[in-house]
Design a protein around this motif. Structure first.
Motif, PDB file in Angstrom:
ATOM      1  N   ALA A   6       0.817  -1.222   0.000  1.00 44.06           N
ATOM      2  CA  ALA A   6       0.000   0.000   0.000  1.00 44.06           C
ATOM      3  C   ALA A   6       0.851   1.272   0.000  1.00 44.06           C
ATOM      4  O   ALA A   6       0.630   2.187   0.789  1.00 44.06           O
ATOM      5  CB  ALA A   6      -0.947  -0.006   1.191  1.00 44.06           C
ATOM      6  N   SER A   7       1.829   1.325  -0.906  1.00 41.55           N
ATOM      7  CA  SER A   7       2.787   2.441  -0.895  1.00 41.55           C
ATOM      8  C   SER A   7       2.633   3.407  -2.069  1.00 41.55           C
ATOM      9  O   SER A   7       3.290   4.445  -2.083  1.00 41.55           O
ATOM     10  CB  SER A   7       4.216   1.891  -0.872  1.00 41.55           C
ATOM     11  OG  SER A   7       4.445   1.015  -1.954  1.00 41.55           O
ATOM     12  N   VAL A   8       1.789   3.090  -3.059  1.00 38.71           N
ATOM     13  CA  VAL A   8       1.640   3.983  -4.212  1.00 38.71           C
ATOM     14  C   VAL A   8       0.166   4.270  -4.467  1.00 38.71           C
ATOM     15  O   VAL A   8      -0.709   3.437  -4.215  1.00 38.71           O
ATOM     16  CB  VAL A   8       2.296   3.401  -5.494  1.00 38.71           C
ATOM     17  CG1 VAL A   8       3.777   3.174  -5.274  1.00 38.71           C
ATOM     18  CG2 VAL A   8       1.615   2.125  -5.946  1.00 38.71           C
ATOM     19  N   ASP A   9      -0.094   5.466  -4.973  1.00 39.42           N
ATOM     20  CA  ASP A   9      -1.470   5.863  -5.300  1.00 39.42           C
ATOM     21  C   ASP A   9      -1.936   5.259  -6.608  1.00 39.42           C
ATOM     22  O   ASP A   9      -3.131   4.999  -6.796  1.00 39.42           O
ATOM     23  CB  ASP A   9      -1.561   7.391  -5.396  1.00 39.42           C
ATOM     24  CG  ASP A   9      -1.225   8.065  -4.087  1.00 39.42           C
ATOM     25  OD1 ASP A   9      -2.021   7.920  -3.133  1.00 39.42           O
ATOM     26  OD2 ASP A   9      -0.170   8.722  -4.006  1.00 39.42           O
ATOM     27  N   ALA A  10      -0.994   5.066  -7.519  1.00 41.70           N
ATOM     28  CA  ALA A  10      -1.350   4.517  -8.831  1.00 41.70           C
ATOM     29  C   ALA A  10      -0.135   3.838  -9.436  1.00 41.70           C
ATOM     30  O   ALA A  10       1.010   4.153  -9.098  1.00 41.70           O
ATOM     31  CB  ALA A  10      -1.845   5.623  -9.757  1.00 41.70           C
ATOM     32  N   ALA A  11      -0.416   2.906 -10.314  1.00 32.82           N
ATOM     33  CA  ALA A  11       0.638   2.233 -11.069  1.00 32.82           C
ATOM     34  C   ALA A  11       0.198   2.148 -12.518  1.00 32.82           C
ATOM     35  O   ALA A  11      -0.998   2.174 -12.831  1.00 32.82           O
ATOM     36  CB  ALA A  11       0.901   0.835 -10.513  1.00 32.82           C
ATOM     37  N   VAL A  12       1.168   2.053 -13.391  1.00 32.71           N
ATOM     38  CA  VAL A  12       0.890   1.955 -14.820  1.00 32.71           C
ATOM     39  C   VAL A  12       1.866   0.971 -15.432  1.00 32.71           C
ATOM     40  O   VAL A  12       3.000   0.831 -14.970  1.00 32.71           O
ATOM     41  CB  VAL A  12       0.994   3.342 -15.508  1.00 32.71           C
ATOM     42  CG1 VAL A  12       2.415   3.879 -15.403  1.00 32.71           C
ATOM     43  CG2 VAL A  12       0.540   3.294 -16.952  1.00 32.71           C
ATOM     44  N   SER A  13       1.431   0.267 -16.455  1.00 33.84           N
ATOM     45  CA  SER A  13       2.308  -0.630 -17.195  1.00 33.84           C
ATOM     46  C   SER A  13       1.984  -0.490 -18.671  1.00 33.84           C
ATOM     47  O   SER A  13       0.821  -0.617 -19.073  1.00 33.84           O
ATOM     48  CB  SER A  13       2.102  -2.078 -16.752  1.00 33.84           C
ATOM     49  OG  SER A  13       2.909  -2.953 -17.526  1.00 33.84           O
ATOM     50  N   ILE A  14       2.999  -0.222 -19.466  1.00 37.31           N
ATOM     51  CA  ILE A  14       2.797   0.048 -20.895  1.00 37.31           C
ATOM     52  C   ILE A  14       3.598  -0.954 -21.717  1.00 37.31           C
ATOM     53  O   ILE A  14       4.820  -1.010 -21.635  1.00 37.31           O
ATOM     54  CB  ILE A  14       3.211   1.496 -21.238  1.00 37.31           C
ATOM     55  CG1 ILE A  14       2.380   2.479 -20.403  1.00 37.31           C
ATOM     56  CG2 ILE A  14       3.032   1.774 -22.725  1.00 37.31           C
ATOM     57  CD1 ILE A  14       2.766   3.929 -20.590  1.00 37.31           C
ATOM     58  N   TYR A  15       2.884  -1.765 -22.503  1.00 38.85           N
ATOM     59  CA  TYR A  15       3.478  -2.750 -23.413  1.00 38.85           C
ATOM     60  C   TYR A  15       4.395  -3.754 -22.700  1.00 38.85           C
ATOM     61  O   TYR A  15       5.391  -4.199 -23.260  1.00 38.85           O
ATOM     62  CB  TYR A  15       4.247  -2.057 -24.544  1.00 38.85           C
ATOM     63  CG  TYR A  15       3.429  -1.051 -25.322  1.00 38.85           C
ATOM     64  CD1 TYR A  15       2.107  -1.312 -25.657  1.00 38.85           C
ATOM     65  CD2 TYR A  15       3.977   0.162 -25.711  1.00 38.85           C
ATOM     66  CE1 TYR A  15       1.357  -0.389 -26.357  1.00 38.85           C
ATOM     67  CE2 TYR A  15       3.236   1.094 -26.421  1.00 38.85           C
ATOM     68  CZ  TYR A  15       1.919   0.822 -26.736  1.00 38.85           C
ATOM     69  OH  TYR A  15       1.171   1.735 -27.437  1.00 38.85           O
ATOM     70  N   LEU A  16       4.057  -4.088 -21.466  1.00 36.10           N
ATOM     71  CA  LEU A  16       4.831  -5.087 -20.726  1.00 36.10           C
ATOM     72  C   LEU A  16       4.107  -6.425 -20.624  1.00 36.10           C
ATOM     73  O   LEU A  16       4.715  -7.479 -20.818  1.00 36.10           O
ATOM     74  CB  LEU A  16       5.155  -4.585 -19.314  1.00 36.10           C
ATOM     75  CG  LEU A  16       5.741  -5.629 -18.351  1.00 36.10           C
ATOM     76  CD1 LEU A  16       7.142  -6.041 -18.797  1.00 36.10           C
ATOM     77  CD2 LEU A  16       5.757  -5.112 -16.923  1.00 36.10           C
ATOM     78  N   PHE A  17       2.819  -6.402 -20.324  1.00 34.95           N
ATOM     79  CA  PHE A  17       2.120  -7.628 -19.954  1.00 34.95           C
ATOM     80  C   PHE A  17       2.107  -8.675 -21.060  1.00 34.95           C
ATOM     81  O   PHE A  17       2.110  -9.874 -20.776  1.00 34.95           O
ATOM     82  CB  PHE A  17       0.690  -7.305 -19.496  1.00 34.95           C
ATOM     83  CG  PHE A  17       0.572  -7.185 -18.010  1.00 34.95           C
ATOM     84  CD1 PHE A  17      -0.264  -8.015 -17.282  1.00 34.95           C
ATOM     85  CD2 PHE A  17       1.323  -6.233 -17.319  1.00 34.95           C
ATOM     86  CE1 PHE A  17      -0.359  -7.906 -15.901  1.00 34.95           C
ATOM     87  CE2 PHE A  17       1.233  -6.113 -15.945  1.00 34.95           C
ATOM     88  CZ  PHE A  17       0.400  -6.960 -15.233  1.00 34.95           C
ATOM     89  N   HIS A  18       2.119  -8.263 -22.317  1.00 35.56           N
ATOM     90  CA  HIS A  18       2.119  -9.259 -23.393  1.00 35.56           C
ATOM     91  C   HIS A  18       3.475  -9.947 -23.522  1.00 35.56           C
ATOM     92  O   HIS A  18       3.594 -10.928 -24.255  1.00 35.56           O
ATOM     93  CB  HIS A  18       1.708  -8.629 -24.728  1.00 35.56           C
ATOM     94  CG  HIS A  18       2.744  -7.747 -25.345  1.00 35.56           C
ATOM     95  ND1 HIS A  18       2.805  -6.394 -25.117  1.00 35.56           N
ATOM     96  CD2 HIS A  18       3.769  -8.024 -26.193  1.00 35.56           C
ATOM     97  CE1 HIS A  18       3.816  -5.876 -25.792  1.00 35.56           C
ATOM     98  NE2 HIS A  18       4.428  -6.847 -26.459  1.00 35.56           N
ATOM     99  N   GLU A  19       4.487  -9.452 -22.800  1.00 37.27           N
ATOM    100  CA  GLU A  19       5.807 -10.080 -22.823  1.00 37.27           C
ATOM    101  C   GLU A  19       6.075 -10.904 -21.560  1.00 37.27           C
ATOM    102  O   GLU A  19       7.202 -11.356 -21.351  1.00 37.27           O
ATOM    103  CB  GLU A  19       6.889  -9.015 -23.015  1.00 37.27           C
ATOM    104  CG  GLU A  19       6.796  -8.348 -24.391  1.00 37.27           C
ATOM    105  CD  GLU A  19       7.981  -7.466 -24.713  1.00 37.27           C
ATOM    106  OE1 GLU A  19       8.732  -7.128 -23.782  1.00 37.27           O
ATOM    107  OE2 GLU A  19       8.130  -7.110 -25.893  1.00 37.27           O
ATOM    108  N   LEU A  20       5.055 -11.130 -20.773  1.00 33.89           N
ATOM    109  CA  LEU A  20       5.184 -11.945 -19.567  1.00 33.89           C
ATOM    110  C   LEU A  20       4.501 -13.296 -19.773  1.00 33.89           C
ATOM    111  O   LEU A  20       3.381 -13.346 -20.285  1.00 33.89           O
ATOM    112  CB  LEU A  20       4.541 -11.242 -18.367  1.00 33.89           C
ATOM    113  CG  LEU A  20       5.098  -9.875 -17.972  1.00 33.89           C
ATOM    114  CD1 LEU A  20       4.299  -9.312 -16.803  1.00 33.89           C
ATOM    115  CD2 LEU A  20       6.579  -9.959 -17.632  1.00 33.89           C
ATOM    116  N   PRO A  21       5.142 -14.392 -19.355  1.00 36.15           N
ATOM    117  CA  PRO A  21       4.464 -15.696 -19.389  1.00 36.15           C
ATOM    118  C   PRO A  21       3.223 -15.653 -18.498  1.00 36.15           C
ATOM    119  O   PRO A  21       3.172 -14.875 -17.535  1.00 36.15           O
ATOM    120  CB  PRO A  21       5.522 -16.657 -18.831  1.00 36.15           C
ATOM    121  CG  PRO A  21       6.828 -15.937 -18.956  1.00 36.15           C
ATOM    122  CD  PRO A  21       6.516 -14.479 -18.829  1.00 36.15           C
TER     123      PRO A  21
END
Length: 344
Positions: A236-251
């Motif tokens: 519970a340390s950040v107000d928001a997170a973002v991920s751009i063009y990463l998830f399709h490169e994760l198994p």
């Protein structure tokens, strides 16, 4: 109105120039790799027409301009920055033959170095790019490669990930960029909201080094070398997170682990913005591109991602989708961490 029209014209001229410039580089790569394209299996869905691609670009830029008009972010015109990126043209063109050779021979495992016990899924040549993500040479090429691949629309698509953050977050918010790469998105975030605290997280030391240069002089930016599935931050340390063009490169298993970590580091009610490839059915005219993309550019986990039930994936970790939008070839999903129910 007098002030708006010159800005609108400058914006339109700049985006037209970007598409022409990077589109020409995409065509150069396509020409050199024409034999490799010919070997790709016939897609299940028809490939999009040039008209469909141009319409998608036009709609994206119309949306981008509307966001500027609404005051969600400043006019994205930085000619010095554009010139710096343009200087990467020669490096990009010199590297194309290397990429084409890997495509031809399906050589995606040239990344042998494992200096810090990096996960196996990460130590490969995504996109058949030189050195994978593990060299300064790769980091210097990356942004130009992405813009060329998307014919000059990558930055405009990235900016759409900022919109839900701009609408939801107040002064002094802390935003975590997961897979921050060379810092392109956070550079834009800090230009729009210098009061926000930013955290750049990435597995690649060379890419983080480039991010440090891109964000040099900006206050309130931290850099963390680490994986999405093992985020080195407290609960519970950040107000928001973002991920751009990463998830399709994760198994798939790593993807699920990353979602749990995102839920862990978000504050109750916090937002997670996922900007990644469109999935089947999001924009049917582009389904043919989804068919050919993983084999043509070595994306081993892409096919599983585009069929993933994102509501199920994120819901299992207590993240509820509150918004979904398509911006050309990118889908922006916004999830909110559900507050824990108090015990009676």
């Amino acid at each position: 109105m007098e002030a708006v029209e010159p800005k609108r014209f400058a914006y339109a001229a700049a985006q037209t120039a970007r598409v022409a410039f990077y589109g020409a580089h995409y065509l150069a790569a396509r020409l050199l790799a024409r034999d490799n394209f010919a070997e790709v299996e016939r897609p299940e869905h028809p490939l999009p027409s040039a008209s469909a691609m141009l319409t998608g670009m036009r709609d994206l830029f119309a949306r981008d301009w509307k966001n500027v008009e609404e005051g969600l972010y400043p006019l994205p015109l930085d000619f010095a920055d554009a010139m710096r990126h343009a200087m990467g043209s020669l490096r990009y063109l010199r590297d194309i033959p290397r990429v084409v050779r890997r495509q031809k021979h399906h050589a995606h495992d040239e990344v042998k170095a494992d200096p810090k016990d990096l996960p196996r899924y990460y130590r490969q040549n995504f996109h058949y790019q030189t050195d994978g993500y593990l060299s300064d040479r790769s980091a210097r090429l990356y942004e130009f490669q992405v813009e060329a691949l998307f014919a000059g629309t990558a930055d405009a698509m990235r900016r759409q990930a900022f919109v839900p953050l701009a609408r939801a977050l107040g002064e002094g918010a802390t935003v975590l960029d997961i897979g921050a790469g060379t810092g392109r998105f956070l550079s834009f975030v800090k230009s729009a909201r210098p009061d926000w605290e930013a955290i750049a997280l990435d597995l690649s030391a060379p890419y983080l080094a480039r991010a440090r240069k891109a964000l040099a002089g900006q206050d309130g930016v931290d850099f963390l070398e680490g994986a999405a599935e093992k985020i080195p931050l407290p609960d519970a340390s950040v107000d928001a997170a973002v991920s751009i063009y990463l998830f399709h490169e994760l198994p798939p298993k790593i993807r699920a682990a990353a979602v749990k970590e995102i839920a862990r580091v978000l504050k109750p009610g916090g937002l997670f913005v996922l900007a990644d490839t469109i999935q089947y059915g999001d924009a049917p005219q582009f389904d043919g591109l989804i068919d050919v993309f993983p084999s043509l550019l070595h994306e081993p986990y892409y096919s599983s991602y585009v069929k993933t039930d994102l509501d199920k994936l994120f819901g299992a970790a207590g993240l509820e989708r509150v918004e979904s939008d398509v911006a050309h070839l990118t889908k922006i999903n916004t999830f909110r961490r559900k507050p824990k129910r108090s015990r009676k």
